[in-house]
Scaffold this motif. Structure first.
Motif, short mmCIF file in Angstrom:
data_model
loop_
_atom_site.label_atom_id
_atom_site.label_comp_id
_atom_site.label_asym_id
_atom_site.label_seq_id
_atom_site.Cartn_x
_atom_site.Cartn_y
_atom_site.Cartn_z
N LEU A 283 -2.59 8.95 -4.30
CA LEU A 283 -3.10 9.13 -2.94
C LEU A 283 -4.45 8.45 -2.82
CD1 LEU A 283 -3.02 10.42 -0.09
CD2 LEU A 283 -4.12 12.44 -1.11
N ARG A 284 -4.61 7.62 -1.82
CA ARG A 284 -5.89 6.96 -1.61
C ARG A 284 -6.85 7.95 -0.95
NH1 ARG A 284 -7.07 0.91 0.86
NH2 ARG A 284 -9.32 0.94 0.46
N VAL A 285 -7.95 8.22 -1.63
CA VAL A 285 -8.97 9.15 -1.15
C VAL A 285 -10.28 8.39 -1.01
CG1 VAL A 285 -10.20 11.31 -1.56
CG2 VAL A 285 -7.82 11.06 -2.34
N GLU A 286 -10.79 8.32 0.20
CA GLU A 286 -12.06 7.66 0.49
C GLU A 286 -13.07 8.69 0.99
OE1 GLU A 286 -12.77 4.49 0.04
OE2 GLU A 286 -10.79 3.64 -0.36
N VAL A 287 -14.34 8.34 0.89
CA VAL A 287 -15.42 9.20 1.38
C VAL A 287 -16.25 8.42 2.38
CG1 VAL A 287 -17.42 10.60 0.78
CG2 VAL A 287 -15.53 10.40 -0.83
N GLY A 288 -16.58 9.06 3.51
CA GLY A 288 -17.50 8.50 4.48
C GLY A 288 -18.52 9.54 4.87
N TYR A 289 -19.74 9.11 5.17
CA TYR A 289 -20.83 10.03 5.50
C TYR A 289 -21.27 9.86 6.95
CZ TYR A 289 -21.15 10.70 0.47
OH TYR A 289 -20.85 10.99 -0.84
N LEU A 290 -21.70 10.97 7.53
CA LEU A 290 -22.24 10.93 8.89
C LEU A 290 -23.67 10.43 8.92
CD1 LEU A 290 -20.91 14.33 10.32
CD2 LEU A 290 -20.03 12.04 10.80
N ASP A 291 -24.43 10.74 7.87
CA ASP A 291 -25.85 10.42 7.87
C ASP A 291 -26.35 10.31 6.43
OD1 ASP A 291 -28.29 9.85 8.95
OD2 ASP A 291 -28.58 11.78 9.94
N PHE A 292 -27.49 9.66 6.27
CA PHE A 292 -28.26 9.59 5.02
C PHE A 292 -27.62 8.75 3.92
CE2 PHE A 292 -29.49 13.80 6.81
CZ PHE A 292 -30.77 13.45 7.18
N ALA B 11 -2.21 18.42 7.94
CA ALA B 11 -2.36 17.38 8.97
C ALA B 11 -1.16 16.44 8.97
CB ALA B 11 -3.65 16.60 8.75
N VAL B 12 -0.69 16.07 7.78
CA VAL B 12 0.47 15.18 7.69
C VAL B 12 1.71 15.86 8.26
CG1 VAL B 12 2.03 14.01 6.08
CG2 VAL B 12 -0.45 13.90 5.72
N LEU B 13 1.89 17.15 7.94
CA LEU B 13 3.05 17.88 8.45
C LEU B 13 2.97 18.05 9.96
CD1 LEU B 13 5.64 19.45 7.86
CD2 LEU B 13 4.23 21.49 7.44
N ALA B 14 1.78 18.35 10.47
CA ALA B 14 1.61 18.50 11.91
C ALA B 14 1.95 17.20 12.63
CB ALA B 14 0.18 18.94 12.23
N ASP C 208 -2.72 4.38 8.76
CA ASP C 208 -2.72 5.81 9.08
C ASP C 208 -3.77 6.51 8.22
OD1 ASP C 208 -2.01 8.16 10.26
OD2 ASP C 208 0.03 8.21 9.47
N VAL C 209 -4.66 7.23 8.87
CA VAL C 209 -5.75 7.91 8.17
C VAL C 209 -5.82 9.37 8.63
CG1 VAL C 209 -8.27 8.05 7.88
CG2 VAL C 209 -7.13 5.82 7.87
N VAL C 210 -5.94 10.27 7.66
CA VAL C 210 -6.25 11.67 7.94
C VAL C 210 -7.73 11.86 7.62
CG1 VAL C 210 -5.91 14.06 7.24
CG2 VAL C 210 -3.93 12.55 7.54
N ALA C 211 -8.52 12.15 8.65
CA ALA C 211 -9.96 12.36 8.49
C ALA C 211 -10.22 13.86 8.32
CB ALA C 211 -10.70 11.83 9.71
N LEU C 212 -10.72 14.24 7.17
CA LEU C 212 -10.88 15.66 6.83
C LEU C 212 -12.36 16.00 6.76
CD1 LEU C 212 -8.87 17.47 4.01
CD2 LEU C 212 -11.09 18.21 4.82
N PRO C 213 -12.87 16.80 7.70
CA PRO C 213 -14.28 17.18 7.65
C PRO C 213 -14.56 18.09 6.45
CG PRO C 213 -13.34 17.56 9.83
CD PRO C 213 -12.19 17.31 8.89
N MET D 52 0.84 -1.19 0.00
CA MET D 52 0.00 0.00 0.00
C MET D 52 0.88 1.25 0.00
SD MET D 52 -3.10 -0.96 2.63
CE MET D 52 -3.98 0.54 2.16
N ASP D 53 0.29 2.36 -0.51
CA ASP D 53 0.99 3.64 -0.50
C ASP D 53 1.35 3.99 0.94
OD1 ASP D 53 1.48 6.51 -0.57
OD2 ASP D 53 0.61 6.45 -2.57
N ALA D 54 2.58 4.50 1.13
CA ALA D 54 3.04 4.82 2.48
C ALA D 54 2.37 6.07 3.03
CB ALA D 54 4.56 5.00 2.48
N ARG D 55 1.79 6.89 2.17
CA ARG D 55 1.13 8.10 2.64
C ARG D 55 -0.16 7.74 3.38
NH1 ARG D 55 0.80 11.29 -2.99
NH2 ARG D 55 0.36 9.14 -3.63
N PRO D 56 -0.51 8.54 4.39
CA PRO D 56 -1.79 8.29 5.05
C PRO D 56 -2.95 8.38 4.06
CG PRO D 56 -0.46 9.84 6.31
CD PRO D 56 0.24 9.65 5.00
N THR D 57 -3.93 7.55 4.27
CA THR D 57 -5.16 7.64 3.48
C THR D 57 -5.91 8.91 3.84
OG1 THR D 57 -5.36 5.24 3.32
CG2 THR D 57 -7.38 6.51 3.02
#
Length: 256
Positions: A37-46, A242-245, A65-70, A1-6
């Motif tokens: 870069l692996r980019v996924e989408v997740g939903y809070l509702d509906f 987020a990755v840099l932080a 490793d996952v970066v969750a971006l609102p 897998m890509d070493a970068r966070p998803t």
């Protein structure tokens, strides 16, 4: 897998099918900006998949490793409470997965650039700025911080962009409503009034903004931000931040 966070983009979700279609188009732009870069989408509702299911799948597939971006324009309830709670619960069940929450998208000069792109697409010409008042219309929030931030954005945009006025408005929770803000500018003698929706995807509240613009006979109504190039660049910027932080030790992983 890509070493970068998803990158996990977290959207609110909507019964309106245009919402998920817009989120998908925006994520496609992000993938084009960052090939591999692996980019996924997740939903809070509906909509599906919900955030916990996406994280479970990522963990099962070996992601660590996952970066969750609102996908939010202001820091309100979802960014402060809802999303952290969902992520903490997932982190407790998935101990091999490190999850970090990135900053919300706004405020940013890239967002105002996207707003100006949409106004130009609606027909506003560069020479119209001095005679145009803009209603910056957001979905609205009961969180006072969100309303204060929108007022600050409107004030800064007015100072820097050359509009004759910029006024905030809200589709819910706060006042004024879009139609009232349009009428107030008319009453002050503003010759041309444009409504700029400060929202990402179509849905019930953006439709309410559009209805208010039509009711008060605004001269221009811009489309929602949608998959604007500036918005895609902003997602990449927040991911990189987020990755840099994390590399600096500034961003703590979520835990139970």
């Amino acid at each position: 897998m890509d070493a970068r966070p998803t990158l996990l983009v977290i959207a609110h979700g909507s019964r309106d099918p245009r919402h998920a279609a817009t989120v998908s188009a925006l994520c496609a732009r992000v993938r084009a900006l960052r090939p591999g870069l692996r980019v996924e989408v997740g939903y809070l509702d509906f909509n599906a998949p919900r955030v916990p299911r996406v994280l479970e799948r990522l963990s099962a597939e070996g992601a660590r490793d996952v970066v969750a971006l609102p996908l939010l324009l202001t820091r309100a309830f979802h960014a402060k409470s809802d999303i952290p709670a969902v992520l903490r619960e997932a982190a407790a069940r998935l101990p091999l997965l490190t999850i970090r929450q990135a900053e919300v998208l706004g405020p940013s000069s890239l967002l105002t650039a996207a707003l100006e792109r949409r106004l130009a697409e609606a027909g506003l010409r560069p020479g119209d700025r001095r005679s145009t008042g803009v209603v910056l219309a957001s979905a609205g929030s009961s969180d006072p911080e969100a309303g204060a931030v929108l007022a600050d954005i409107a004030r800064e945009w007015w100072h820097t962009a050359g509009w004759c006025a910029v006024r905030p408005a809200f589709a819910s929770a706060s006042l004024p409503r879009t139609a009232d803000a349009v009428r107030a500018l008319r009453a002050e003698g503003v010759r041309r009034v444009a409504v700029a929706p400060y929202v990402i995807a179509p849905g019930f509240l953006p439709d309410r903004i559009a209805a208010g613009a039509r009711e008060a006979r605004a001269d221009l109504l811009a489309p929602v931000l949608g998959p604007a190039p500036e918005l895609a660049r902003l997602l990449v910027r927040r991911y990189d931040g987020a990755v840099l932080a994390h590399a600096r030790g500034d961003l703590t992983a979520l835990s139970a």
